[in-house]
Design a protein around this motif. Structure first.
Motif, PDB file in Angstrom:
ATOM      1  N   THR A  39       0.842  -1.197   0.000  1.00  9.16           N
ATOM      2  CA  THR A  39       0.000   0.000   0.000  1.00  9.16           C
ATOM      3  C   THR A  39       0.880   1.251   0.000  1.00  9.16           C
ATOM      4  N   TRP A  40       1.947   1.204   0.748  1.00  4.03           N
ATOM      5  CA  TRP A  40       2.894   2.327   0.787  1.00  4.03           C
ATOM      6  C   TRP A  40       3.393   2.644  -0.626  1.00  4.03           C
ATOM      7  N   ASN A  41       3.625   1.606  -1.419  1.00  5.95           N
ATOM      8  CA  ASN A  41       4.211   1.791  -2.746  1.00  5.95           C
ATOM      9  C   ASN A  41       3.196   2.082  -3.847  1.00  5.95           C
ATOM     10  N   GLU A  42       1.909   1.950  -3.549  1.00  5.57           N
ATOM     11  CA  GLU A  42       0.893   2.132  -4.595  1.00  5.57           C
ATOM     12  C   GLU A  42       0.945   3.533  -5.196  1.00  5.57           C
ATOM     13  N   PHE A  43       0.641   3.603  -6.474  1.00  2.82           N
ATOM     14  CA  PHE A  43       0.760   4.909  -7.127  1.00  2.82           C
ATOM     15  C   PHE A  43      -0.493   5.357  -7.888  1.00  2.82           C
ATOM     16  N   LEU A  44      -1.000   4.519  -8.787  1.00  4.40           N
ATOM     17  CA  LEU A  44      -2.063   4.961  -9.696  1.00  4.40           C
ATOM     18  C   LEU A  44      -3.328   5.423  -8.964  1.00  4.40           C
ATOM     19  N   LEU A  45      -3.906   4.556  -8.142  1.00  5.11           N
ATOM     20  CA  LEU A  45      -5.160   4.924  -7.489  1.00  5.11           C
ATOM     21  C   LEU A  45      -5.002   6.100  -6.521  1.00  5.11           C
ATOM     22  N   PRO A  46      -3.958   6.091  -5.670  1.00  4.44           N
ATOM     23  CA  PRO A  46      -3.789   7.282  -4.807  1.00  4.44           C
ATOM     24  C   PRO A  46      -3.558   8.563  -5.614  1.00  4.44           C
ATOM     25  N   LEU A  47      -2.901   8.434  -6.758  1.00  8.40           N
ATOM     26  CA  LEU A  47      -2.655   9.608  -7.599  1.00  8.40           C
ATOM     27  C   LEU A  47      -3.979  10.211  -8.075  1.00  8.40           C
ATOM     28  N   VAL A  48      -4.910   9.331  -8.425  1.00  6.14           N
ATOM     29  CA  VAL A  48      -6.195   9.798  -8.929  1.00  6.14           C
ATOM     30  C   VAL A  48      -7.085  10.292  -7.792  1.00  6.14           C
ATOM     31  N   MET A  49      -7.031   9.573  -6.656  1.00  2.55           N
ATOM     32  CA  MET A  49      -7.976   9.837  -5.571  1.00  2.55           C
ATOM     33  C   MET A  49      -7.563  10.999  -4.672  1.00  2.55           C
ATOM     34  N   LEU A  50      -6.255  11.178  -4.465  1.00  2.00           N
ATOM     35  CA  LEU A  50      -5.806  12.158  -3.485  1.00  2.00           C
ATOM     36  C   LEU A  50      -5.259  13.393  -4.192  1.00  2.00           C
ATOM     37  N   ILE A  51      -6.104  14.394  -4.329  1.00  5.22           N
ATOM     38  CA  ILE A  51      -5.721  15.581  -5.077  1.00  5.22           C
ATOM     39  C   ILE A  51      -5.033  16.598  -4.173  1.00  5.22           C
ATOM     40  N   SER A  52      -5.591  16.802  -2.976  1.00  5.97           N
ATOM     41  CA  SER A  52      -5.071  17.896  -2.156  1.00  5.97           C
ATOM     42  C   SER A  52      -3.792  17.487  -1.439  1.00  5.97           C
ATOM     43  N   ASN A  53      -2.952  18.471  -1.262  1.00  7.52           N
ATOM     44  CA  ASN A  53      -1.645  18.274  -0.647  1.00  7.52           C
ATOM     45  C   ASN A  53      -1.720  17.616   0.721  1.00  7.52           C
ATOM     46  N   ASP A  54      -2.785  17.931   1.472  1.00  2.93           N
ATOM     47  CA  ASP A  54      -2.864  17.449   2.851  1.00  2.93           C
ATOM     48  C   ASP A  54      -3.124  15.960   2.944  1.00  2.93           C
ATOM     49  N   ASN A  55      -3.629  15.379   1.844  1.00  2.00           N
ATOM     50  CA  ASN A  55      -3.989  13.967   1.914  1.00  2.00           C
ATOM     51  C   ASN A  55      -3.018  13.042   1.208  1.00  2.00           C
ATOM     52  N   GLN A  56      -2.076  13.635   0.449  1.00  2.00           N
ATOM     53  CA  GLN A  56      -1.239  12.797  -0.402  1.00  2.00           C
ATOM     54  C   GLN A  56      -0.266  11.917   0.367  1.00  2.00           C
ATOM     55  N   THR A  57       0.016  10.761  -0.227  1.00  2.00           N
ATOM     56  CA  THR A  57       1.005   9.869   0.358  1.00  2.00           C
ATOM     57  C   THR A  57       2.391  10.259  -0.156  1.00  2.00           C
ATOM     58  N   VAL A  58       3.410   9.682   0.456  1.00  2.00           N
ATOM     59  CA  VAL A  58       4.793   9.938   0.058  1.00  2.00           C
ATOM     60  C   VAL A  58       4.993   9.625  -1.429  1.00  2.00           C
ATOM     61  N   SER A  59       4.553   8.432  -1.842  1.00  2.72           N
ATOM     62  CA  SER A  59       4.774   8.006  -3.227  1.00  2.72           C
ATOM     63  C   SER A  59       4.138   8.974  -4.217  1.00  2.72           C
ATOM     64  N   VAL A  60       2.901   9.361  -3.944  1.00  5.45           N
ATOM     65  CA  VAL A  60       2.195  10.251  -4.866  1.00  5.45           C
ATOM     66  C   VAL A  60       2.842  11.628  -4.894  1.00  5.45           C
ATOM     67  N   ALA A  61       3.117  12.184  -3.719  1.00  5.51           N
ATOM     68  CA  ALA A  61       3.686  13.529  -3.658  1.00  5.51           C
ATOM     69  C   ALA A  61       5.006  13.586  -4.433  1.00  5.51           C
ATOM     70  N   LEU A  62       5.863  12.599  -4.209  1.00  3.49           N
ATOM     71  CA  LEU A  62       7.165  12.598  -4.891  1.00  3.49           C
ATOM     72  C   LEU A  62       6.997  12.370  -6.384  1.00  3.49           C
ATOM     73  N   GLY A  63       6.116  11.445  -6.744  1.00  3.70           N
ATOM     74  CA  GLY A  63       5.894  11.149  -8.163  1.00  3.70           C
ATOM     75  C   GLY A  63       5.361  12.363  -8.916  1.00  3.70           C
ATOM     76  N   VAL A  64       4.424  13.072  -8.294  1.00  3.14           N
ATOM     77  CA  VAL A  64       3.844  14.247  -8.949  1.00  3.14           C
ATOM     78  C   VAL A  64       4.903  15.332  -9.117  1.00  3.14           C
ATOM     79  N   LEU A  65       5.673  15.554  -8.057  1.00  2.00           N
ATOM     80  CA  LEU A  65       6.744  16.556  -8.126  1.00  2.00           C
ATOM     81  C   LEU A  65       7.702  16.250  -9.272  1.00  2.00           C
ATOM     82  N   GLN A  66       8.101  14.986  -9.360  1.00  2.00           N
ATOM     83  CA  GLN A  66       9.034  14.595 -10.404  1.00  2.00           C
ATOM     84  C   GLN A  66       8.387  14.783 -11.780  1.00  2.00           C
ATOM     85  N   GLY A  67       7.114  14.429 -11.873  1.00  2.00           N
ATOM     86  CA  GLY A  67       6.390  14.549 -13.138  1.00  2.00           C
ATOM     87  C   GLY A  67       6.302  15.990 -13.617  1.00  2.00           C
ATOM     88  N   GLN A  68       6.317  16.937 -12.666  1.00  2.00           N
ATOM     89  CA  GLN A  68       6.196  18.346 -13.059  1.00  2.00           C
ATOM     90  C   GLN A  68       7.493  18.907 -13.627  1.00  2.00           C
TER      91      GLN A  68
END
Lengths: 285, 322
Positions: free
Chosen positions: A216-245
């Motif tokens: 679950t810690w490593n999951e990316f796709l579903l948390p990326l879609v589901m967790l939009i706001s900064n306050d709810n994001q997981t480590v994996s999503v936050a880092l992945g989005v930053l890198q993607g930008q």
């Protein structure tokens, strides 16, 4: 005895010098961990040092401002908390759900259990891509969109698919006599489950807890879609989005990489036994 | 997999001592399944059926979907982007299933049948851990690490090449359409390698050590032992790993998202990422659903074939042992 031991030791030492296989494998292993080393070395360099000497030089001192800046910039503490909260909840809930399912299938041996089990296995291979849009839509309808709860619910079910499959095969081999004896002593099904089956299956449940947490810690796709706001994001999503930008400079990327790598290394060291044992159990059963 | 469970269950089913049959208690076990089944319906079955339904419509996610029958699927067949993404999937299968399985086999056999015996299991365990480490990393983080290493100007790989006098080999690893797909493949090999290795090493624990000893006494070298003992003995594991890894390769998303965003110019687009952008960037839910439905059908077929091969290998093995 000691003679034999010294003999073995000397044989080993000479073999070490003579073994191209060991040397080759060690070099290959070094290549595997090299990225981690490079990241660690560069995360403590100042930007000036980095641009002057490039990524391959050893650091002159410990420069931790880059890490601190990055931590504050992305509110990394909050991200860690979210990841721990989501992964921890999923691990526990999915383990409970797996135990309940597997109790009915493995010990209760209900009618049509092969089909029920096939259904859980199927759920296991189904790609999340085929669920992601409806889940996004339904969670919006249900007012759960962009909540950590939505991700917890979805992953509890997805992970329990694997847990059910694994535990069912383990519980299928559970000694019946113990259960019979408990029943004769007047324990009902609920008591048998929690007082006998669960304590005896603790090792397998432990493996599941660790797996569910890390997966679950490593999951990316579903948390990326589901967790939009900064306050709810997981480590994996936050880092992945930053890198993607593509907005990070080398030093920042490096800090991001190190902060992302560290928890994984910690899990690895803490759970290494369980992980390798669990994979062996899960792959061929 | 399921077959084995069946077999075990049936074996236990022969109750060891004849006793009175337990009255009417079997069906109440079904109650324990209730939460699981309901949760599965809500989170997996219903969304999946919705997705399949939406794939026959035109829908932007707002308002009600418009029924268009097989239009989306017809459009897929003519869509070069779709075909390209599936072609790249094959590259991913090579990088995540074929190559790691082959390397993993040789590594597992070398660690088990050579290193473990000559240098002790500690050395083998440490080496195994090094190869397995990337598997615990979130794929998003692995992507960041490699983006940074493969960066064109001040990336470590280019710096390394320059340092050893191979400056002419420097590339824009992730930005050059001719190179990017191979770079992603390389990263995926690194990510995936630990999984086959660990599974194979666990499988080798099952093998009777006397087999190896007998072969060694007969003067069989390492390669012959590998061919005639290791490979046949862990055939079930090989099928499991190939199936798992192939399915994982078809689902690659995070790595592509973080490393290349499917670029440059679609050079590294894969079905999963393609459906994601269709859903959330182009807001064509119907078309995205069609892409993911095709992906699902392929994955389910593959999983079934893999399961068949595995159970057949296990049966053959049991037959040989009997």
């Amino acid at each position: 005895m000691t003679a034999v031991r010294t003999e073995i030791r000397t044989r080993r030492r000479t073999a070490l010098g003579r073994s191209p296989v060991l040397v080759a494998l060690s070099i290959a292993a070094l290549f595997m961990v090299l990225p981690f080393l490079i990241v660690a070395v560069n995360a403590v360099k100042s930007p000036a040092e980095y641009s002057q000497h490039g990524p391959l030089s050893l650091p002159n001192g410990l420069y931790l401002d880059g890490l601190k800046d990055f931590w504050q910039r992305v509110d990394y503490g909050q991200k860690l908390l979210n990841s721990v909260l989501i992964s921890g909840s999923v691990a526990v809930l999915a383990a409970v759900l797996s135990v309940l399912n597997a109790y009915a299938i493995g010990i209760g041996r209900i009618k049509g259990r092969t089909w029920v089990l096939a259904f859980f296995v199927l759920a296991n291979v189904l790609p999340q891509e085929a669920l992601v849009y409806p889940l996004y839509y339904l969670s919006k309808q249900a007012g759960l969109y962009d909540t950590r709860l939505s991700v917890i619910i979805v992953f509890t079910v997805i992970q329990a698919a694997f847990g059910t499959y694994l535990l069912s095969s383990v519980l299928g081999q559970f000694p019946r006599e113990i259960i019979e004896a408990a029943r004769i002593d007047g324990a009902n099904k609920w008591q048998v489950l929690w007082r006998i089956v669960v304590p005896v299956s603790r090792p397998t449940i432990g493996v599941l807890l660790v797996f569910f947490f890390i997966w679950t810690w490593n999951e990316f796709l579903l948390p990326l879609v589901m967790l939009i706001s900064n306050d709810n994001q997981t480590v994996s999503v936050a880092l992945g989005v930053l890198q993607g930008q593509r907005l990070m400079d080398a030093t920042m990327t490096n800090a991001a990489a190190l902060l992302g790598v560290l928890p994984a290394i910690v899990f690895f060291l803490v759970f290494q036994r369980t992980l390798t044992r669990g994979i062996a159990v899960g792959a061929v059963k | 997999m399921t077959i084995t469970v069946e077999r075990g269950a049936r074996a236990v089913g022969k109750r060891p001592h004849p006793g009175p049959r337990r009255p009417r208690s079997q069906n109440s076990y079904a109650l324990f399944l209730l939460p699981g089944v309901l949760a599965f319906l809500a989170v997996i079955i219903v969304p999946f059926l919705m997705n399949t339904g939406v794939s026959f419509t035109e829908w932007s996610g707002i308002g009600s979907p418009k029924w268009t029958g097989l239009d989306n699927y017809r459009r897929l067949l003519d869509d070069s982007e779709f075909w390209a993404s599936f072609r790249h999937s094959l590259f991913m299968v090579v990088a995540m299933a074929a190559v790691p399985t082959m390397i993993g086999l040789v590594l597992a056999a070398a660690l088990f049948d050579y290193i473990g015996k000559h240098f002790g299991s500690k050395v083998a365990a440490v080496l195994r851990a090094c190869f397995y480490l990337p598997q615990v990393l979130p794929i998003a983080v692995a992507g960041i690490v490699w983006s940074w290493i493969l960066a064109p100007d001040d990336g470590s790989l280019n710096a390394l090449l320059k340092a050893v006098g191979l400056g002419s080999w420097q590339q824009d690893w992730l930005g050059d359409p001719d190179v990017a797909l191979y770079s992603v493949m390389g990263v995926m090999v690194w990510v995936q390698l630990g999984f086959p290795l660990v599974v194979f090493m666990a499988g080798l624990q099952r093998v009777d050590p006397q087999l190896y000893e007998a072969a060694e006494l007969d003067g069989a070298g390492w390669w012959r032992r590998f061919r005639h003992i290791t490979l046949p003995q862990i055939r079930p594991e090989i099928y499991v790993v190939l199936t798992w890894c192939t399915v994982a390769a078809l689902k690659v998303f995070g790595a592509v998202y973080v490393l290349t965003k499917g670029g440059p110019g679609g050079a590294t687009d894969v079905p999963s990422y393609f459906s994601f952008t269709t859903f959330f960037e182009k807001t064509q839910a119907g078309y995205g659903a069609a892409i993911s439905t095709v992906l699902t059908v392929i994955i389910l077929l593959l999983a079934m074939v893999g399961l068949k091969l595995q159970t057949r290998a296990e049966d053959a093995e049991e037959g040989a042992r009997a």
